[in-house]
Design a protein around this motif. Structure first.
Motif, PDB file in Angstrom:
ATOM      1  N   ASP A 218     139.946  89.315   1.304  1.00 21.96           N
ATOM      2  CA  ASP A 218     140.192  88.047   2.234  1.00 21.96           C
ATOM      3  C   ASP A 218     140.110  88.376   3.713  1.00 21.96           C
ATOM      4  O   ASP A 218     139.473  87.817   4.657  1.00 21.96           O
ATOM      5  N   ARG A 219     140.766  89.622   3.977  1.00 18.86           N
ATOM      6  CA  ARG A 219     141.197  90.047   5.325  1.00 18.86           C
ATOM      7  C   ARG A 219     139.650  90.602   5.877  1.00 18.86           C
ATOM      8  O   ARG A 219     139.270  90.688   7.094  1.00 18.86           O
ATOM      9  N   LEU A 220     138.819  91.165   4.839  1.00 22.79           N
ATOM     10  CA  LEU A 220     137.463  91.686   5.352  1.00 22.79           C
ATOM     11  C   LEU A 220     136.631  90.595   5.682  1.00 22.79           C
ATOM     12  O   LEU A 220     135.822  90.644   6.713  1.00 22.79           O
ATOM     13  N   ASN A 221     136.752  89.406   4.954  1.00 18.41           N
ATOM     14  CA  ASN A 221     135.809  88.306   5.209  1.00 18.41           C
ATOM     15  C   ASN A 221     136.316  87.846   6.688  1.00 18.41           C
ATOM     16  O   ASN A 221     135.711  87.374   7.726  1.00 18.41           O
ATOM     17  N   GLN A 222     137.820  87.968   6.875  1.00 21.27           N
ATOM     18  CA  GLN A 222     138.161  87.314   8.087  1.00 21.27           C
ATOM     19  C   GLN A 222     137.572  88.127   9.421  1.00 21.27           C
ATOM     20  O   GLN A 222     137.222  87.640  10.332  1.00 21.27           O
ATOM     21  N   ALA A 223     137.637  89.681   9.135  1.00 27.18           N
ATOM     22  CA  ALA A 223     137.338  90.450  10.314  1.00 27.18           C
ATOM     23  C   ALA A 223     135.778  90.287  10.610  1.00 27.18           C
ATOM     24  O   ALA A 223     135.380  90.227  11.724  1.00 27.18           O
ATOM     25  N   ILE A 224     135.007  89.962   9.601  1.00 26.17           N
ATOM     26  CA  ILE A 224     133.543  89.685   9.545  1.00 26.17           C
ATOM     27  C   ILE A 224     133.068  88.581  10.360  1.00 26.17           C
ATOM     28  O   ILE A 224     132.523  88.489  11.370  1.00 26.17           O
ATOM     29  N   ASN A 225     134.063  87.635   9.970  1.00 28.94           N
ATOM     30  CA  ASN A 225     133.899  86.124  10.718  1.00 28.94           C
ATOM     31  C   ASN A 225     134.422  86.461  12.232  1.00 28.94           C
ATOM     32  O   ASN A 225     133.684  85.833  13.183  1.00 28.94           O
ATOM     33  N   LYS A 226     135.347  87.077  12.758  1.00 27.94           N
ATOM     34  CA  LYS A 226     135.899  87.316  14.072  1.00 27.94           C
ATOM     35  C   LYS A 226     134.909  88.099  14.786  1.00 27.94           C
ATOM     36  O   LYS A 226     134.656  87.886  15.822  1.00 27.94           O
ATOM     37  N   ALA A 227     134.525  89.275  14.219  1.00 22.95           N
ATOM     38  CA  ALA A 227     133.482  89.901  14.718  1.00 22.95           C
ATOM     39  C   ALA A 227     132.192  89.584  15.057  1.00 22.95           C
ATOM     40  O   ALA A 227     131.686  89.587  16.329  1.00 22.95           O
ATOM     41  N   ALA A 228     131.977  88.693  14.179  1.00 19.43           N
ATOM     42  CA  ALA A 228     130.571  88.140  14.384  1.00 19.43           C
ATOM     43  C   ALA A 228     130.713  86.898  15.551  1.00 19.43           C
ATOM     44  O   ALA A 228     129.687  86.605  16.422  1.00 19.43           O
ATOM     45  N   ARG A 229     131.795  86.257  15.628  1.00 20.60           N
ATOM     46  CA  ARG A 229     131.955  85.194  16.736  1.00 20.60           C
ATOM     47  C   ARG A 229     132.259  85.837  18.119  1.00 20.60           C
ATOM     48  O   ARG A 229     131.802  85.489  18.971  1.00 20.60           O
ATOM     49  N   GLU A 230     132.851  87.117  18.057  1.00 23.82           N
ATOM     50  CA  GLU A 230     133.132  87.613  19.352  1.00 23.82           C
ATOM     51  C   GLU A 230     132.271  88.757  19.882  1.00 23.82           C
ATOM     52  O   GLU A 230     132.256  89.441  20.821  1.00 23.82           O
ATOM     53  N   GLN A 231     131.300  89.221  18.769  1.00 20.90           N
ATOM     54  CA  GLN A 231     130.160  90.314  18.828  1.00 20.90           C
ATOM     55  C   GLN A 231     130.961  91.529  19.045  1.00 20.90           C
ATOM     56  O   GLN A 231     130.895  92.340  19.860  1.00 20.90           O
ATOM     57  N   GLY A 232     131.835  91.733  18.115  1.00 20.03           N
ATOM     58  CA  GLY A 232     132.678  92.937  18.303  1.00 20.03           C
ATOM     59  C   GLY A 232     132.260  93.593  17.181  1.00 20.03           C
ATOM     60  O   GLY A 232     131.402  93.593  16.379  1.00 20.03           O
ATOM     61  N   HIS A 233     133.432  94.815  16.824  1.00 19.45           N
ATOM     62  CA  HIS A 233     133.160  95.901  15.853  1.00 19.45           C
ATOM     63  C   HIS A 233     134.409  95.982  15.087  1.00 19.45           C
ATOM     64  O   HIS A 233     135.526  95.797  15.695  1.00 19.45           O
ATOM     65  N   PHE A 234     134.481  96.691  13.808  1.00 21.20           N
ATOM     66  CA  PHE A 234     135.394  97.095  13.333  1.00 21.20           C
ATOM     67  C   PHE A 234     134.992  98.263  12.091  1.00 21.20           C
ATOM     68  O   PHE A 234     133.646  98.033  11.907  1.00 21.20           O
ATOM     69  N   ALA A 235     135.825  98.930  11.733  1.00 26.41           N
ATOM     70  CA  ALA A 235     135.438 100.171  10.695  1.00 26.41           C
ATOM     71  C   ALA A 235     136.150  99.797   9.342  1.00 26.41           C
ATOM     72  O   ALA A 235     137.353  99.343   9.302  1.00 26.41           O
ATOM     73  N   LEU A 236     135.353  99.846   8.308  1.00 22.00           N
ATOM     74  CA  LEU A 236     135.868 100.034   7.122  1.00 22.00           C
ATOM     75  C   LEU A 236     135.811 101.543   6.392  1.00 22.00           C
ATOM     76  O   LEU A 236     134.874 102.086   6.413  1.00 22.00           O
ATOM     77  N   MET A 237     137.150 101.984   6.292  1.00 20.47           N
ATOM     78  CA  MET A 237     137.275 103.320   5.821  1.00 20.47           C
ATOM     79  C   MET A 237     137.654 103.515   4.322  1.00 20.47           C
ATOM     80  O   MET A 237     138.817 102.998   3.938  1.00 20.47           O
ATOM     81  N   PHE A 238     137.103 104.216   3.600  1.00 21.42           N
ATOM     82  CA  PHE A 238     137.194 104.637   2.250  1.00 21.42           C
ATOM     83  C   PHE A 238     137.839 106.078   2.248  1.00 21.42           C
ATOM     84  O   PHE A 238     137.282 106.841   2.668  1.00 21.42           O
ATOM     85  N   MET A 239     139.080 105.932   1.589  1.00 25.84           N
ATOM     86  CA  MET A 239     139.724 107.318   1.313  1.00 25.84           C
ATOM     87  C   MET A 239     139.945 107.600   0.077  1.00 25.84           C
ATOM     88  O   MET A 239     140.734 106.755  -0.645  1.00 25.84           O
ATOM     89  N   ASP A 240     139.849 108.782  -0.322  1.00 28.28           N
ATOM     90  CA  ASP A 240     140.085 109.404  -1.699  1.00 28.28           C
ATOM     91  C   ASP A 240     141.022 110.602  -1.540  1.00 28.28           C
ATOM     92  O   ASP A 240     140.761 111.444  -0.606  1.00 28.28           O
ATOM     93  N   LEU A 241     142.006 110.783  -2.293  1.00 25.65           N
ATOM     94  CA  LEU A 241     142.896 112.016  -2.042  1.00 25.65           C
ATOM     95  C   LEU A 241     142.391 113.141  -2.841  1.00 25.65           C
ATOM     96  O   LEU A 241     141.884 113.157  -4.133  1.00 25.65           O
ATOM     97  N   ASP A 242     142.212 114.243  -2.283  1.00 28.13           N
ATOM     98  CA  ASP A 242     141.520 115.639  -2.860  1.00 28.13           C
ATOM     99  C   ASP A 242     142.677 116.177  -3.654  1.00 28.13           C
ATOM    100  O   ASP A 242     143.831 116.652  -2.773  1.00 28.13           O
ATOM    101  N   GLY A 243     142.856 116.562  -4.912  1.00 28.46           N
ATOM    102  CA  GLY A 243     143.956 117.415  -5.549  1.00 28.46           C
ATOM    103  C   GLY A 243     144.831 116.409  -6.005  1.00 28.46           C
ATOM    104  O   GLY A 243     145.898 117.098  -6.695  1.00 28.46           O
ATOM    105  N   PHE A 244     144.988 115.170  -5.710  1.00 26.57           N
ATOM    106  CA  PHE A 244     145.645 114.295  -6.649  1.00 26.57           C
ATOM    107  C   PHE A 244     145.878 114.463  -8.134  1.00 26.57           C
ATOM    108  O   PHE A 244     147.045 114.369  -8.763  1.00 26.57           O
TER     109      PHE A 244
END
Length: 695
Positions: free
Chosen positions: A282-308
């Protein structure tokens, strides 16, 4: 002048009625105020009912006071004029209740309302006295008359202010209303009897209502009973309604809390309390709509723990869960308030970061990686993990939620393959690799079920005579599309996905099953070597797996050698020592594989319960008489001799290498020169032929 007297009992009753009427009025004001904020129609009904109850109470107090009044002549009351005084009382009460339930009561409105209400009460009183229809008429003392009106206005002002102040149901409000109703009742009581005191009657006065009006005898009892009943019913109705509303409000609050908790459960991860996949989408959809409306940018970061996984498997899930909570808190504290940190499951986290420019993502990623790199203290354990991060930027790396997720995940796996503990921005080439890796992973998951794994066996020969000592089991994958796949092409993927544990258990079981067959053929002096991965070595069930496998195939423990790489054995030295000693206590032999490539401490090396050192093939490959590798090999052999360990050299492919290693003092050799990895049938045939030729 006629001398007036009063019935003391009725005077007391009139005061009590005034107090009860005042309390009812205050309680009604609270009910009207409460219902007005929720149900406008109900508030109008409460206003009408309250006006009747309050008006009846005030009028009853006045009329009971008049009934307490005695003259030495017969008295009666005109029914019409008496009814008019009641109407005036109800109208004034309705106005008062309407005023005190307004959102505000400024001073100007308070004074104007008090003046209107006071005059209305005075009108009610003197209209009620006019119901006597005295002949000649009643004479009034001007001072006491004005005083009674002034008291009515002052009492009205006090009553309005008190009712407005106590209209809300707050703590201790009922005690405050009780005290206020006494004050208001005495004020109304004082106004009435001041007005009565202002009246004077000539000696020849007669009451025209005595014959035509209502007689006071039975009327006093009727009014008292009816009034008390009406006030009591009104008060009980108000109290019961308030309790019902309180319970309803409590139920509503409980339902709201339950709904909020349910929403929390549906939209948040139960362990870390971070947003889950649903809320992230839901928040990703909101971020896409906001960035498209304002012609802005955002980052989506995937993190995986090494050694967990190693920590979770070796120390238990409770420690792993605590570690995940600590990581979640650290990621949250390292992020800004408008960023989203979510957990998808396992040790996978996603961070949604608002950016001014795409380049800002680098600083955020560095901060997150550094935060995870710091040691964690969990249940007296100092734990260390690292983070592999993949970054996708909107809109450069995807304009839809699906594209961003896929690309960030691909970048994260690229970080994993590039050595972990860092971050990479998405590049188009990563997607092809990610798709390929995903396909390999899917194929690997079904390989065990479909029996696609095979073991081949490379012989190990003793020096200097050269009889076979046994074999090392080596894994191969007969892929239905790619053919025979070597371990270096899939073992890394198996370790990252955790599939190495069931695969490793199958290798151990199959190798022991084959050893059992050779034992049955009389080759009881052979040994079987099996490699352990780092994840297998950290598995808390390793000992049980080894023990049950040996028992299943009825093999003596010394016929099995478990090979552990030097780097694995030295990763957590104290834990490794404990695991290796437990393996040695089973009677299973231990070989330190790839020796010379790690960072061994001689202090720990001498404490390891190992039986064998295997010289890494990298030293053997470039072996020359006067080279550096020759010196290293000689040093390893000398070290092994000092520690009473067998020395095995692997990767022997030339006669020159064989001669040097034999002269250096190695105990056993492995390599293509003596024998390539073979199927069990070919292995047995080759060993038999070698034995015949040697004989």
């Amino acid at each position: 002048m006629l001398i007036a007297t009063y019935d003391k009992l009725l005077v007391v009753v009139s005061l009590l009625v005034a107090i009860l009427a005042s309390y009812t009025a205050l309680d009604m004001a609270e009910r009207i105020n409460t219902t007005a904020s929720q149900h406008g129609r109900a508030a109008r009904w409460w206003l009408a009912g309250g006006a009747v109850a309050m008006g009846l109470g005030i009028w009853s107090m006045h009329f009971i006071g008049m009934l307490a009044f005695r003259l030495p002549i017969a008295l009666g009351y005109d029914a019409g004029i008496t009814a008019l005084s009641l109407v005036i009382a109800i109208a004034v009460s309705g106005f008062a209740l309407w005023i005190v339930t307004r959102p505000e009561l400024p001073t100007r409105r308070l004074l104007g309302s008090a003046l209107f209400m006071g005059i209305g009460i005075a009108c009610m009183h003197y209209t009620g006295m006019a119901a006597l229809r005295m002949q000649p008429g009643i004479a009034y003392d001007l001072f006491l008359f004005l005083a009674s009106v002034a008291i009515a206005i002052a009492a009205s002002a006090a009553a309005l202010w008190i009712a407005f102040s106590l209209r809300r149901n707050t703590p201790h409000v009922r005690a405050a209303r009780g005290g206020a109703s006494v004050v208001m009742g005495i004020a109304i009581f004082g106004m009435h009897y001041t007005g009565m005191g202002a009246a004077s009657f000539s000696r020849d006065s007669i009451c025209l209502s005595a014959r035509e009006g209502v007689a006071p005898g039975w009327l006093a009892v009727l009014i008292i009973v009816v009034t008390l009943a009406a006030l009591t019913i009104a008060l009980l109705t108000s109290v019961l309604d308030a309790r019902l509303e309180s319970r309803t409000a409590k139920l509503a609050r409980s339902l709201a809390a339950a709904n909020e908790e349910l929403t929390q459960m549906v939209l948040h991860d139960q362990l870390t309390r971070l947003p889950n996949r649903t809320l992230l989408e839901d928040r990703l959809n909101q971020a896409i709509n906001k960035a498209a409306r304002e012609q802005g940018h955002f980052a989506l970061m995937f993190m995986d723990l090494d050694g967990f996984k190693a920590i979770n498997d070796s120390l238990g899930h409770h420690v792993g869960d605590r570690l995940l909570v600590e990581v979640a808190q650290r990621l949250t504290s390292s992020s800004r308030a408008n960023d989203t940190v979510a957990r998808l499951g396992g040790d996978e986290f996603v961070i949604l970061v608002d950016l001014n420019t795409p380049e800002d993502a680098m600083g955020v990623a560095e901060k997150l990686v550094e935060a995870v790199n710091q040691p964690f203290k969990v249940d007296q354990h100092e734990l260390r993990v690292s983070a592999s991060v993949g970054i996708a930027i909107y809109p450069e790396d995807g304009a839809t939620r699906h594209d961003l997720v896929i690309n960030a995940d691909a970048a994260m796996y690229h970080t994993k393959r590039s050595g972990r503990n860092g971050y990479h921005f998405f590049e188009p080439s990563m997607n092809a690799n990610a798709q390929q890796q995903l396909q390999w992973l899917q194929d690997l998951r079904v390989a065990l079920e479909r029996g696609q794994f095979r073991l081949v066996y490379q012989p190990k020969f003793s020096l200097p005579a050269g009889p076979v000592l046994g074999a090392e089991a080596l894994l191969r994958w007969e892929h239905p599309v790619h053919g025979l796949v070597a371990p270096d092409q899939f073992i890394g993927l198996a370790e990252r996905s955790g599939l190495i544990l069931p695969i490793g258990a199958w290798v151990l079981d199959e190798a022991c099953r084959q050893m059992r067959e050779w034992f049955a053929l009389g080759y009881v002096d052979w040994t079987m070597s099996v490699n352990l991965s780092a994840l297998q070595f950290a598995d808390p069930h390793l000992l049980e797996v080894v023990r049950t496998t040996l028992e299943r195939h009825q093999l003596p423990p010394p016929c099995l050698t478990l090979e552990v790489t030097e780097s694995t054995a030295m990763h957590d030295t104290e834990a490794s020592l404990q695991t290796l000693r437990q393996i040695a206590d089973l009677g299973v032999e231990i070989s330190i594989d790839d020796f010379g490539t790690g960072y061994s401490s001689l202090l720990y090396l001498k404490r390891l319960p190992a039986n064998e050192l295997k010289i890494d093939r990298g030293f053997v490959r470039e072996l020359r008489q006067d080279g550096e590798d020759a010196a290293i090999v000689s040093a390893i052999v000398a070290l092994g001799r000092t520690l009473n360990l067998r020395i095995v050299a692997e990767g022997v492919e030339t006669v020159e290498q064989q001669d040097f290693l034999t002269a250096a003092g190695c105990d056993a050799l492995q390599g293509y020169l003596m024998g390539r990895p073979m199927t069990p049938e070919l292995f047995l045939q080759t060993m038999r032929e070698r034995h015949k030729s040697a004989a």
